[in-house]
Write a protein that holds these residues in place. Structure first.
Motif, mmCIF file in Angstrom:
data_model
loop_
_atom_site.group_PDB
_atom_site.id
_atom_site.type_symbol
_atom_site.label_atom_id
_atom_site.label_comp_id
_atom_site.label_asym_id
_atom_site.label_seq_id
_atom_site.Cartn_x
_atom_site.Cartn_y
_atom_site.Cartn_z
ATOM 1 N N ALA A 123 -12.612 34.009 -33.165
ATOM 2 C CA ALA A 123 -13.305 34.452 -34.328
ATOM 3 C C ALA A 123 -12.580 35.874 -34.844
ATOM 4 C CB ALA A 123 -14.881 34.931 -34.496
ATOM 5 N N VAL A 124 -11.912 36.547 -33.761
ATOM 6 C CA VAL A 124 -11.233 37.797 -33.943
ATOM 7 C C VAL A 124 -9.871 37.651 -33.959
ATOM 8 C CG1 VAL A 124 -10.643 40.100 -32.758
ATOM 9 C CG2 VAL A 124 -13.024 39.059 -32.583
ATOM 10 N N SER A 125 -8.971 36.900 -32.911
ATOM 11 C CA SER A 125 -7.720 36.895 -33.046
ATOM 12 C C SER A 125 -6.929 35.575 -32.737
ATOM 13 C CB SER A 125 -6.906 37.677 -31.982
ATOM 14 O OG SER A 125 -7.469 37.564 -30.713
ATOM 15 N N GLY A 126 -7.961 34.688 -31.730
ATOM 16 C CA GLY A 126 -7.107 33.497 -31.583
ATOM 17 C C GLY A 126 -5.930 33.357 -30.358
ATOM 18 N N ASP A 127 -6.015 34.627 -29.605
ATOM 19 C CA ASP A 127 -5.373 35.163 -28.681
ATOM 20 C C ASP A 127 -5.551 34.510 -27.290
ATOM 21 O OD1 ASP A 127 -3.235 36.047 -26.819
ATOM 22 O OD2 ASP A 127 -3.075 37.927 -27.854
ATOM 23 N N VAL A 128 -5.017 33.534 -26.564
ATOM 24 C CA VAL A 128 -5.530 33.117 -25.762
ATOM 25 C C VAL A 128 -5.265 33.904 -24.437
ATOM 26 C CG1 VAL A 128 -3.104 32.015 -24.930
ATOM 27 C CG2 VAL A 128 -5.318 30.825 -24.121
ATOM 28 N N ARG A 129 -4.380 34.701 -24.491
ATOM 29 C CA ARG A 129 -4.286 35.882 -23.422
ATOM 30 C C ARG A 129 -5.486 36.941 -23.387
ATOM 31 N NH1 ARG A 129 1.191 38.369 -25.658
ATOM 32 N NH2 ARG A 129 -0.184 37.860 -27.577
ATOM 33 N N LYS A 130 -5.994 37.194 -24.825
ATOM 34 C CA LYS A 130 -7.066 37.808 -24.435
ATOM 35 C C LYS A 130 -8.246 37.078 -24.187
ATOM 36 C CE LYS A 130 -9.674 41.255 -25.981
ATOM 37 N NZ LYS A 130 -9.829 42.624 -25.129
ATOM 38 N N ALA A 131 -8.505 35.827 -24.415
ATOM 39 C CA ALA A 131 -9.494 35.070 -23.676
ATOM 40 C C ALA A 131 -9.454 35.136 -22.097
ATOM 41 C CB ALA A 131 -9.393 33.550 -24.433
ATOM 42 N N LEU A 132 -8.133 34.957 -21.640
ATOM 43 C CA LEU A 132 -8.089 34.807 -20.133
ATOM 44 C C LEU A 132 -8.407 36.269 -19.710
ATOM 45 C CD1 LEU A 132 -5.110 32.386 -20.086
ATOM 46 C CD2 LEU A 132 -7.248 31.912 -19.499
ATOM 47 N N GLN A 133 -7.988 37.267 -20.154
ATOM 48 C CA GLN A 133 -8.248 38.604 -19.742
ATOM 49 C C GLN A 133 -9.830 38.826 -19.837
ATOM 50 O OE1 GLN A 133 -7.094 41.805 -22.406
ATOM 51 N NE2 GLN A 133 -7.243 43.134 -20.802
ATOM 52 N N ILE A 134 -10.449 38.372 -20.779
ATOM 53 C CA ILE A 134 -11.860 38.528 -20.808
ATOM 54 C C ILE A 134 -12.647 37.769 -19.730
ATOM 55 C CG2 ILE A 134 -14.133 37.975 -22.264
ATOM 56 C CD1 ILE A 134 -12.695 38.608 -24.690
ATOM 57 N N CYS A 135 -12.023 36.487 -19.433
ATOM 58 C CA CYS A 135 -12.693 35.896 -18.319
ATOM 59 C C CYS A 135 -12.213 36.405 -17.058
ATOM 60 C CB CYS A 135 -12.032 34.428 -18.464
ATOM 61 S SG CYS A 135 -12.575 33.462 -19.668
ATOM 62 N N ARG A 136 -11.150 37.208 -16.904
ATOM 63 C CA ARG A 136 -10.828 38.020 -15.749
ATOM 64 C C ARG A 136 -11.835 38.922 -15.233
ATOM 65 N NH1 ARG A 136 -8.434 42.366 -14.754
ATOM 66 N NH2 ARG A 136 -7.416 42.432 -16.775
ATOM 67 N N GLN A 137 -12.040 39.735 -16.501
ATOM 68 C CA GLN A 137 -12.885 40.873 -16.366
ATOM 69 C C GLN A 137 -14.244 40.374 -16.040
ATOM 70 O OE1 GLN A 137 -12.072 42.741 -20.355
ATOM 71 N NE2 GLN A 137 -10.392 44.062 -19.402
ATOM 72 N N ALA A 138 -14.720 39.340 -16.762
ATOM 73 C CA ALA A 138 -16.170 38.847 -16.518
ATOM 74 C C ALA A 138 -16.395 38.559 -14.996
ATOM 75 C CB ALA A 138 -16.496 37.777 -17.481
ATOM 76 N N SER A 139 -15.140 37.816 -14.565
ATOM 77 C CA SER A 139 -15.335 37.384 -13.131
ATOM 78 C C SER A 139 -15.412 38.560 -12.149
ATOM 79 C CB SER A 139 -14.126 36.502 -12.795
ATOM 80 O OG SER A 139 -13.023 37.246 -12.876
ATOM 81 N N GLU A 140 -14.798 39.628 -12.419
ATOM 82 C CA GLU A 140 -14.860 40.764 -11.698
ATOM 83 C C GLU A 140 -16.208 41.400 -11.788
ATOM 84 O OE1 GLU A 140 -11.611 43.400 -13.012
ATOM 85 O OE2 GLU A 140 -10.052 42.089 -12.257
ATOM 86 N N LEU A 141 -16.821 41.653 -13.112
ATOM 87 C CA LEU A 141 -18.194 41.907 -13.020
ATOM 88 C C LEU A 141 -19.001 41.222 -12.474
ATOM 89 C CD1 LEU A 141 -18.111 42.676 -16.961
ATOM 90 C CD2 LEU A 141 -18.167 44.553 -15.089
ATOM 91 N N ALA A 142 -18.863 40.001 -12.273
ATOM 92 C CA ALA A 142 -19.877 39.057 -11.643
ATOM 93 C C ALA A 142 -19.644 39.238 -10.179
ATOM 94 C CB ALA A 142 -19.564 37.506 -11.938
ATOM 95 N N ARG A 143 -18.401 39.283 -9.774
ATOM 96 C CA ARG A 143 -18.115 39.583 -8.243
ATOM 97 C C ARG A 143 -18.877 40.860 -7.685
ATOM 98 N NH1 ARG A 143 -12.319 40.202 -5.859
ATOM 99 N NH2 ARG A 143 -12.894 41.537 -4.231
ATOM 100 N N ALA A 144 -18.767 41.977 -8.653
ATOM 101 C CA ALA A 144 -19.309 43.272 -8.087
ATOM 102 C C ALA A 144 -20.695 43.112 -8.279
ATOM 103 C CB ALA A 144 -18.715 44.219 -9.168
#
Length: 117
Positions: free
Chosen positions: A82-103
């Motif tokens: 909806a915002v950009s369609g940038d796959v790098r941004k999507a993967l970055q969000i997944c990485r950050q979310a996984s770090e939050l879940a791990r913490a």
């Protein structure tokens, strides 16, 4: 160095093609005129990824892991599409979310982790 690199394919008997990829359409205009004069004029514009394409890329990257809730991946894909369609941004969000879940000591990444990321 860039001038010589982009000038090389214009030489007689040169068997070299230089392909430049940029996130912006005005890259040649941003370069020094001396370098820009050596660039070809063919530009190819690629459309941003849509929700289904982002979902497929994320699933393919995470297929070996069972750490993400399917709804979390869907939410990430939809938000980024909806915002950009940038796959790098999507993967970055997944990485950050996984770090939050791990913490937080969570076993899987949930909707709330994606929303926070």
């Amino acid at each position: 160095v860039l001038y010589n690199l982009f000038d090389w394919p214009t030489r007689p008997n040169a068997r070299l093609v230089v392909l430049g990829i940029a996130n912006t359409m005005d890259l040649p205009e941003r370069m020094l005129p001396r370098i820009a004069s050596r660039l070809g004029l063919r530009r190819v514009s690629f459309a941003p990824y849509n929700y289904k394409q982002l979902d497929e890329v994320i699933h393919s990257r995470l297929k070996e892991l069972e750490a993400f809730d399917a709804k979390a991946i869907e939410l990430c894909s939809r938000k980024v599409a909806a915002v950009s369609g940038d796959v790098r941004k999507a993967l970055q969000i997944c990485r950050q979310a996984s770090e939050l879940a791990r913490a937080a000591g969570a076993e899987t990444v949930s909707l709330s982790h994606i929303e926070t990321a």
